[in-house]
Design an enzyme around this catalytic site. Structure first.
Site, PDB file in Angstrom:
ATOM      1  N   LYS A 169       0.826  -1.216   0.000  1.00  0.00           N
ATOM      2  CA  LYS A 169       0.000   0.000   0.000  1.00  0.00           C
ATOM      3  C   LYS A 169       0.858   1.263   0.000  1.00  0.00           C
ATOM      4  O   LYS A 169       0.481   2.306   0.538  1.00  0.00           O
ATOM      5  CB  LYS A 169      -0.950   0.019   1.203  1.00  0.00           C
ATOM      6  CG  LYS A 169      -1.966  -1.115   1.184  1.00  0.00           C
ATOM      7  CD  LYS A 169      -2.927  -1.015   2.341  1.00  0.00           C
ATOM      8  CE  LYS A 169      -3.949  -2.147   2.305  1.00  0.00           C
ATOM      9  NZ  LYS A 169      -4.892  -2.110   3.434  1.00  0.00           N
ATOM     10  N   ARG A 240      16.180 -12.358   3.846  1.00  0.00           N
ATOM     11  CA  ARG A 240      15.285 -11.569   4.708  1.00  0.00           C
ATOM     12  C   ARG A 240      15.103 -12.295   6.045  1.00  0.00           C
ATOM     13  O   ARG A 240      15.198 -11.683   7.111  1.00  0.00           O
ATOM     14  CB  ARG A 240      13.943 -11.370   4.011  1.00  0.00           C
ATOM     15  CG  ARG A 240      12.875 -10.647   4.833  1.00  0.00           C
ATOM     16  CD  ARG A 240      11.671 -10.385   3.936  1.00  0.00           C
ATOM     17  NE  ARG A 240      10.455  -9.995   4.645  1.00  0.00           N
ATOM     18  CZ  ARG A 240      10.150  -8.747   5.000  1.00  0.00           C
ATOM     19  NH1 ARG A 240      10.994  -7.769   4.736  1.00  0.00           N
ATOM     20  NH2 ARG A 240       9.002  -8.478   5.602  1.00  0.00           N
TER      21      ARG A 240
END
Length: 292
Positions: A169, A240
């Site tokens: 977003k 990650r």
């Protein structure tokens, strides 16, 4: 029903949900609508038993638990919308119990394995210089591959040792980067113009001068994993995961790691704490047990 579904889609568009989320919701609800239609029922008049029948149908099709959970969430949100708009009075999905998802513990690399992987690129070539910089930045920041591939030259600040990253977003977060990553990034910036034949703002490009794909980056990771002799099944998220666990193992608090990873929910970060604790227990055992 088709009109109701179209109105619901318009409502999702107003909320600016991501395209992937939109596609998933529409796909889930359309599948449910077809199932109910075959049973000669009305989607606006169904009860909990119809939802149970649909979930059993998905299970018989061999759907993964995570897929079934997503379907239930899609239906809950859809029926919540129908209540708000006055189409129905009760939500037949609201009390439906979610099946439990078994979380797979992500694979991580040791610090030594990370060193081997990051040292694998050949720094005598432009490709090797770029690849080393990409791997260093990925491990230094814990970003997702998609986030890494969307960074522009305007998102990095080498003087203050940080970069800006846009997550889901378009939510922006600031991530510090260490001196080692900065060193290799500076080396890459010196040769970047030779790759950037179309004068793009993207920081990292493929050798054709355009944006690299996730698949392209994954091939790079697989190649250097083999070169480094790392005998582990890893994926594009392994660095990650390793970033998060190594931070926790070295004393970082979980809230800081959550913020660096861009996790909305702390529960998503807590799995790394479990890995860190297991690693520490194993280390204590090896040091303390006479036959370890």
């Amino acid at each position: 029903m088709d009109k109701v579904l179209l109105k619901y889609i318009e409502n999702l568009e107003k909320k600016k949900v991501s395209k992937n989320t939109m596609d998933a919701y529409v796909r889930d609800i359309s599948r449910f609508y077809n199932f109910i239609k075959e049973r000669n029922e009305n989607v606006l008049e169904i009860e909990k038993v119809s939802v149970m029948a649909y979930i059993q149908h998905l299970q018989k099709e061999g759907r993964a638990v995570s897929s079934i959970v997503r379907n239930i969430v899609s239906l809950r949100n859809f029926y919540k919308y129908l209540i708000i708009k006055g189409f129905i009075n009760e939500n037949p999905v609201v009390n439906y119990e979610m099946p439990k998802i078994k979380h797979n513990i992500p694979k991580i690399l040791t610090v030594e394995e990370v060193d081997k992987l990051l040292s694998a690129p050949d720094l005598s070539t432009n490709k090797g210089i770029r690849d080393r910089a990409m791997l260093e930045i990925l491990y230094a920041t814990g970003m997702k591959v998609t986030e890494l591939l969307n960074i522009t030259i305007y998102d990095i600040n080498l003087k203050l040792f940080y970069l800006k990253c846009k997550g889901s977003k378009n939510k922006e977060r600031i991530i510090p980067i260490g001196s080692v990553a900065v060193k290799y990034l500076e080396s890459y910036l010196k040769i970047r113009s030779e790759i950037n034949i179309y004068n793009l703002d993207l920081l990292f490009l493929n050798l054709r001068g355009i944006q690299m794909t996730r698949q392209g980056f994954w091939k790079i990771v697989k190649y250097y994993t083999r070169i480094a002799g790392i005998d582990k099944h890893i994926n594009a998220f392994t660095l990650r995961h390793s970033f998060a666990v190594h931070l926790l193992e070295n004393g970082a608090d979980i809230k800081s790691v959550q913020e660096l990873l861009g996790h909305k929910d702390l529960a998503a970060t807590q799995i790394y704490s479990a890995i860190s604790r297991k690693s520490k227990i194993a280390e204590v055992y090896k040091k303390a047990h006479p036959r370890a």
